[in-house]
Design a protein around this motif. Structure first.
Motif, PDB file in Angstrom:
ATOM      1  N   ARG A  80       0.815  -1.213   0.000  1.00  0.00           N
ATOM      2  CA  ARG A  80       0.000   0.000   0.000  1.00  0.00           C
ATOM      3  C   ARG A  80       0.855   1.272   0.000  1.00  0.00           C
ATOM      4  N   LYS A  81       1.838   1.292  -0.892  1.00  0.00           N
ATOM      5  CA  LYS A  81       2.755   2.426  -1.038  1.00  0.00           C
ATOM      6  C   LYS A  81       2.224   3.355  -2.132  1.00  0.00           C
ATOM      7  N   HIS A  82       1.165   4.054  -1.813  1.00  0.00           N
ATOM      8  CA  HIS A  82       0.447   4.931  -2.723  1.00  0.00           C
ATOM      9  C   HIS A  82       1.353   5.927  -3.461  1.00  0.00           C
ATOM     10  N   PRO A  83       2.252   6.647  -2.776  1.00  0.00           N
ATOM     11  CA  PRO A  83       3.085   7.636  -3.490  1.00  0.00           C
ATOM     12  C   PRO A  83       3.937   7.023  -4.601  1.00  0.00           C
ATOM     13  N   TYR A  84       4.444   5.818  -4.394  1.00  0.00           N
ATOM     14  CA  TYR A  84       5.266   5.181  -5.421  1.00  0.00           C
ATOM     15  C   TYR A  84       4.434   4.839  -6.656  1.00  0.00           C
ATOM     16  N   LEU A  85       3.222   4.378  -6.445  1.00  0.00           N
ATOM     17  CA  LEU A  85       2.355   4.050  -7.581  1.00  0.00           C
ATOM     18  C   LEU A  85       2.077   5.286  -8.426  1.00  0.00           C
ATOM     19  N   ILE A  86       1.781   6.392  -7.784  1.00  0.00           N
ATOM     20  CA  ILE A  86       1.527   7.645  -8.510  1.00  0.00           C
ATOM     21  C   ILE A  86       2.801   8.095  -9.243  1.00  0.00           C
ATOM     22  N   LYS A  87       3.930   8.022  -8.565  1.00  0.00           N
ATOM     23  CA  LYS A  87       5.204   8.471  -9.131  1.00  0.00           C
ATOM     24  C   LYS A  87       5.610   7.666 -10.365  1.00  0.00           C
ATOM     25  N   THR A  88       5.213   6.390 -10.430  1.00  0.00           N
ATOM     26  CA  THR A  88       5.633   5.519 -11.532  1.00  0.00           C
ATOM     27  C   THR A  88       4.546   5.311 -12.583  1.00  0.00           C
ATOM     28  N   TRP A  89       3.446   6.029 -12.456  1.00  0.00           N
ATOM     29  CA  TRP A  89       2.360   5.953 -13.446  1.00  0.00           C
ATOM     30  C   TRP A  89       2.570   7.068 -14.459  1.00  0.00           C
ATOM     31  N   HIS A  90       2.424   6.765 -15.733  1.00  0.00           N
ATOM     32  CA  HIS A  90       2.579   7.775 -16.784  1.00  0.00           C
ATOM     33  C   HIS A  90       1.639   8.941 -16.486  1.00  0.00           C
ATOM     34  N   PRO A  91       2.133  10.180 -16.542  1.00  0.00           N
ATOM     35  CA  PRO A  91       1.294  11.329 -16.178  1.00  0.00           C
ATOM     36  C   PRO A  91       0.020  11.473 -17.013  1.00  0.00           C
ATOM     37  N   LYS A  92       0.031  10.992 -18.254  1.00  0.00           N
ATOM     38  CA  LYS A  92      -1.159  11.129 -19.101  1.00  0.00           C
ATOM     39  C   LYS A  92      -2.219  10.067 -18.828  1.00  0.00           C
ATOM     40  N   THR A  93      -1.863   8.978 -18.139  1.00  0.00           N
ATOM     41  CA  THR A  93      -2.837   7.912 -17.899  1.00  0.00           C
ATOM     42  C   THR A  93      -3.084   7.639 -16.415  1.00  0.00           C
ATOM     43  N   CYS A  94      -2.417   8.386 -15.550  1.00  0.00           N
ATOM     44  CA  CYS A  94      -2.547   8.159 -14.110  1.00  0.00           C
ATOM     45  C   CYS A  94      -3.946   8.537 -13.629  1.00  0.00           C
ATOM     46  N   PRO A  95      -4.640   7.609 -12.977  1.00  0.00           N
ATOM     47  CA  PRO A  95      -5.974   7.920 -12.459  1.00  0.00           C
ATOM     48  C   PRO A  95      -5.868   8.719 -11.160  1.00  0.00           C
ATOM     49  N   ASP A  96      -6.988   9.151 -10.688  1.00  0.00           N
ATOM     50  CA  ASP A  96      -7.050   9.851  -9.400  1.00  0.00           C
ATOM     51  C   ASP A  96      -7.059   8.794  -8.293  1.00  0.00           C
ATOM     52  N   LEU A  97      -5.930   8.173  -8.103  1.00  0.00           N
ATOM     53  CA  LEU A  97      -5.795   7.097  -7.127  1.00  0.00           C
ATOM     54  C   LEU A  97      -5.616   7.686  -5.733  1.00  0.00           C
ATOM     55  N   GLN A  98      -6.463   7.250  -4.807  1.00  0.00           N
ATOM     56  CA  GLN A  98      -6.399   7.707  -3.427  1.00  0.00           C
ATOM     57  C   GLN A  98      -5.861   6.586  -2.542  1.00  0.00           C
ATOM     58  N   PRO A  99      -5.196   6.921  -1.432  1.00  0.00           N
ATOM     59  CA  PRO A  99      -4.646   5.881  -0.556  1.00  0.00           C
ATOM     60  C   PRO A  99      -5.683   4.836  -0.132  1.00  0.00           C
ATOM     61  N   GLY A 100      -6.898   5.237   0.107  1.00  0.00           N
ATOM     62  CA  GLY A 100      -7.948   4.308   0.514  1.00  0.00           C
ATOM     63  C   GLY A 100      -8.337   3.310  -0.566  1.00  0.00           C
ATOM     64  N   ASP A 101      -8.016   3.634  -1.820  1.00  0.00           N
ATOM     65  CA  ASP A 101      -8.340   2.733  -2.928  1.00  0.00           C
ATOM     66  C   ASP A 101      -7.547   1.437  -2.850  1.00  0.00           C
ATOM     67  N   LEU A 102      -6.456   1.432  -2.093  1.00  0.00           N
ATOM     68  CA  LEU A 102      -5.594   0.256  -2.006  1.00  0.00           C
ATOM     69  C   LEU A 102      -6.017  -0.695  -0.886  1.00  0.00           C
TER      70      LEU A 102
END
Length: 129
Positions: free
Chosen positions: A44-66
């Motif tokens: 549940r390392k939310h910041p890493y997932l956002i950091k490694t997701w392509h900026p054009k396809t990254c969803p609005d992922l929230q920590p609770g989503d994990l």
């Protein structure tokens, strides 16, 4: 091994995916990035997932989503690394709402400024009809 890495490699977390997730080192190839992203989902390392997701396809992922999903294992079926694009086909087992499930995906990755990013999911392996 005192702290096995969730990605399935026979290695300690700190020497495997931890060096990418916790220290910010760039993953050297798409398969390593995919394995580290799987590990980030399990931990549940939310910041890493956002950091490694392509900026054009990254969803609005929230920590609770994990929350709620228990990841059980990863199997990499094949991977291919090109100069700026890469692909990884994998199966990930998980339990969601008490039901065992499996995610089978072909992921596309793109390299931008010497870093790999998860871009999106493909319907089929590139070049196969």
């Amino acid at each position: 091994m005192t702290n096995p890495c969730p990605c399935g490699r026979d290695a300690d977390y700190d020497q495997c995916c931890g060096r990418y997730i916790d220290t910010g080192a760039p993953a050297p190839d798409p398969e390593t990035l995919m394995r580290s992203r799987y590990t980030a989902f399990t931990l549940r390392k939310h910041p890493y997932l956002i950091k490694t997701w392509h900026p054009k396809t990254c969803p609005d992922l929230q920590p609770g989503d994990l929350e709620g999903t228990q990841w059980q294992g990863l199997e990499v079926l094949r991977s291919k690394t090109g100069f700026k694009k890469g692909y990884v086909e994998f199966k990930a087992r998980y339990v969601d709402d008490g039901e065992a499930r499996e995610l089978h995906e072909i992921s596309r990755f793109q390299k931008i400024k010497n870093r790999w990013y998860y871009q999106d999911e493909l319907e089929q392996w590139p070049g196969e009809a």
